[in-house]
Design a protein around this motif. Structure first.
Motif, short mmCIF file in Angstrom:
data_model
loop_
_atom_site.label_atom_id
_atom_site.label_comp_id
_atom_site.label_asym_id
_atom_site.label_seq_id
_atom_site.Cartn_x
_atom_site.Cartn_y
_atom_site.Cartn_z
N GLU A 1 6.86 -37.99 9.20
CA GLU A 1 7.79 -39.08 8.90
C GLU A 1 7.13 -40.39 9.28
OE1 GLU A 1 9.88 -42.26 9.68
OE2 GLU A 1 9.96 -41.01 11.48
N ALA A 2 6.72 -41.16 8.27
CA ALA A 2 6.06 -42.45 8.48
C ALA A 2 6.78 -43.52 7.67
CB ALA A 2 4.59 -42.36 8.07
N SER A 3 8.10 -43.54 7.81
CA SER A 3 8.91 -44.43 6.99
C SER A 3 8.80 -45.87 7.46
CB SER A 3 10.38 -43.98 7.03
OG SER A 3 10.87 -44.01 8.36
N ARG A 4 9.33 -46.78 6.63
CA ARG A 4 9.32 -48.21 6.95
C ARG A 4 10.76 -48.72 6.94
NH1 ARG A 4 4.97 -50.28 8.85
NH2 ARG A 4 5.47 -52.30 7.94
N LEU A 5 11.54 -48.31 7.90
CA LEU A 5 12.93 -48.72 7.97
C LEU A 5 13.06 -50.08 8.67
CD1 LEU A 5 14.69 -45.39 9.04
CD2 LEU A 5 14.17 -46.21 6.74
N GLU A 6 14.04 -50.85 8.25
CA GLU A 6 14.28 -52.14 8.89
C GLU A 6 15.10 -51.99 10.16
OE1 GLU A 6 15.78 -55.11 6.25
OE2 GLU A 6 14.29 -54.68 4.69
N ARG A 7 15.84 -50.89 10.28
CA ARG A 7 16.64 -50.63 11.47
C ARG A 7 16.78 -49.10 11.61
NH1 ARG A 7 19.39 -52.53 7.43
NH2 ARG A 7 19.14 -54.65 8.20
N PRO A 8 17.04 -48.60 12.80
CA PRO A 8 17.18 -47.15 12.97
C PRO A 8 18.27 -46.57 12.07
CG PRO A 8 17.00 -48.24 15.11
CD PRO A 8 17.15 -49.32 14.09
N GLU A 9 17.94 -45.44 11.44
CA GLU A 9 18.88 -44.76 10.56
C GLU A 9 18.49 -43.29 10.47
OE1 GLU A 9 20.72 -45.14 6.00
OE2 GLU A 9 19.11 -46.49 6.67
N PRO A 10 19.38 -42.35 10.81
CA PRO A 10 19.01 -40.93 10.86
C PRO A 10 18.95 -40.29 9.48
CG PRO A 10 21.31 -41.20 11.46
CD PRO A 10 20.76 -42.59 11.28
N LEU A 11 17.89 -40.55 8.76
CA LEU A 11 17.73 -40.03 7.40
C LEU A 11 17.06 -38.66 7.36
CD1 LEU A 11 16.61 -43.34 5.64
CD2 LEU A 11 18.86 -42.26 5.54
N LEU A 12 16.32 -38.31 8.40
CA LEU A 12 15.67 -37.00 8.49
C LEU A 12 16.59 -36.07 9.26
CD1 LEU A 12 13.26 -35.12 8.06
CD2 LEU A 12 12.26 -36.04 10.15
N ARG A 13 17.17 -35.08 8.58
CA ARG A 13 18.16 -34.20 9.18
C ARG A 13 17.52 -33.03 9.91
NH1 ARG A 13 22.36 -37.53 9.49
NH2 ARG A 13 22.87 -38.46 7.47
N THR A 14 18.02 -32.74 11.08
CA THR A 14 17.50 -31.64 11.88
C THR A 14 17.62 -30.31 11.15
OG1 THR A 14 18.14 -32.84 13.89
CG2 THR A 14 17.71 -30.48 14.11
N GLU A 15 18.68 -30.12 10.39
CA GLU A 15 18.92 -28.83 9.72
C GLU A 15 17.89 -28.53 8.64
OE1 GLU A 15 22.15 -30.16 6.32
OE2 GLU A 15 22.86 -29.89 8.38
N TRP A 16 17.13 -29.53 8.21
CA TRP A 16 16.12 -29.30 7.18
C TRP A 16 14.82 -28.72 7.75
CZ3 TRP A 16 16.62 -34.98 5.07
CH2 TRP A 16 17.87 -35.14 4.46
N ILE A 17 14.66 -28.76 9.05
CA ILE A 17 13.41 -28.35 9.68
C ILE A 17 13.37 -26.83 9.84
CG2 ILE A 17 11.90 -28.60 11.67
CD1 ILE A 17 12.33 -31.15 9.94
N ALA A 18 12.35 -26.22 9.27
CA ALA A 18 12.22 -24.76 9.32
C ALA A 18 11.72 -24.32 10.69
CB ALA A 18 11.24 -24.29 8.24
N PRO A 19 12.18 -23.16 11.17
CA PRO A 19 11.64 -22.61 12.41
C PRO A 19 10.12 -22.43 12.29
CG PRO A 19 13.62 -21.42 11.74
CD PRO A 19 13.27 -22.32 10.60
#
Length: 336
Positions: free
Chosen positions: A208-226
């Motif tokens: 995740e190397a995004s360029r957000l202007e302010r914090p925003e939880p766009l990467l969801r924990t549930e998407w991460i595979a074990p």
């Protein structure tokens, strides 16, 4: 009045560094050398500092300072981080690296460190993955298309020979151009996604190397595979607070930098106590030096957060300076 001999330093501009055509191996080896020195206690890392001239400019300067004893170099890098530079046709990050003789304080070199910043960031991502991702990792989900992103993907592919590369970024024209460059250089297809979920869900390695202007939880924990490796290093946090809850190990590049300052992907996790020295597995340099284990099982889910090390800039800058000397590139400028 005492007369001193003239003091000269080397100046390398962006064109000089581009002509060197550093190989992937040269970049990885140089940055690893800095990590080894850090792991052996042969470095000094001063906390990075920030300068925000005016919030209206939507950017700031990072000042990184360090010393690498085996290289005999001290260095200071100043890098501007300006989100809207693309509107003016400029890179979002432009940098200068100053190298000094630590014994006398005399300047040795000034380098355009824009490409150095891009390469060393990608190398840190890739070296982290070498120790922390599953050896058979084949699917990469990469968020962000800034200059450092290219080197993330390129060097990860060098190590893992990826079967599937997915990319996403905020602007369609940016992600399309990013994918085209990767396809041309890597010689394999790149999947461009329209959203975060389809980019990262189920991937072996998530960057995740995004360029957000302010914090925003766009990467969801549930998407991460074990068993996945997650590498978030956006300036502003794009992850949920729950992300660290699913991790078997959390590794950073330097805890001193990660626990302080206003920026960073896991700033909220540090401030809330979710990430602390007690919950941290260790620093990457400890793993590279063999003092702590990296990945120990395929089913471990691991997070690697890097803030960026002055040591990596100095180590790669030293390699660039040495190769430029062999090629006769650069200018000798008189300091005094």
């Amino acid at each position: 009045m005492t007369a001193f001999d003239p003091v000269w330093f080397t100046f390398l501009n962006g064109s000089d560094i581009e002509q060197l055509e550093l190989s992937d191996t040269e970049v990885l080896d140089a940055v690893e050398q800095g990590l080894l020195a850090q792991g052996h206690g042969e470095t000094v890392i001063e906390p990075r500092v920030h300068l925000t001239p005016d919030p209206a400019f939507n950017g700031h300067f990072n000042v990184l300072r360090g010393y690498v004893a085996p290289l005999g170099l001290a260095g200071v890098k100043i890098v501007g981080d300006y989100v809207d530079n693309y509107k003016s046709g400029l890179p979002s990050e432009m940098a200068l690296l100053n190298l000094f003789d630590p014994r006398t304080g005399m300047p040795l070199a000034v380098l355009d460190a824009t490409a150095i910043t891009e390469m060393r960031t990608g190398a840190l991502t890739a070296l982290g993955a070498r120790h922390l991702a599953r050896p058979g990792s084949k699917v990469l989900g990469h968020i962000g298309a800034r200059a450092t992103s290219y080197w993330n993907v390129r060097l990860l592919d060098r190590i893992f020979d990826l079967d599937e590369i997915r990319v996403h970024s905020r602007r369609p024209e940016s992600r399309e151009a990013f994918a085209k460059r990767l396809e041309d250089d890597l010689g394999k297809p790149v999947i461009v996604t329209d959203d975060w979920k389809s980019c990262v869900e189920g991937a072996d390695i998530v960057v995740e190397a995004s360029r957000l202007e302010r914090p925003e939880p766009l990467l969801r924990t549930e998407w991460i595979a074990p068993g996945a490796l997650v590498v978030p290093y956006g300036t502003m946090s794009a992850v949920e607070l729950s992300l660290t809850d699913i991790m078997d190990k959390v590794v950073v590049d330097d805890w001193g930098q990660c626990r302080s300052g206003p920026f960073g992907a896991l700033r909220a996790h540090v401030e809330s106590g979710r990430l602390s020295e007690a919950t941290l597995h260790g620093e990457l340099c400890e793993i590279v030096a063999g003092d702590k284990p990296g990945r120990e099982r395929d089913d471990e889910t691991i997070l690697f957060w890097h803030r960026g090390l002055s040591l990596s800039d100095i180590a790669l800058g030293a390699a660039v300076l040495a190769k430029a000397g062999e090629r006769g590139l650069g200018q000798k400028l008189r300091f005094s």
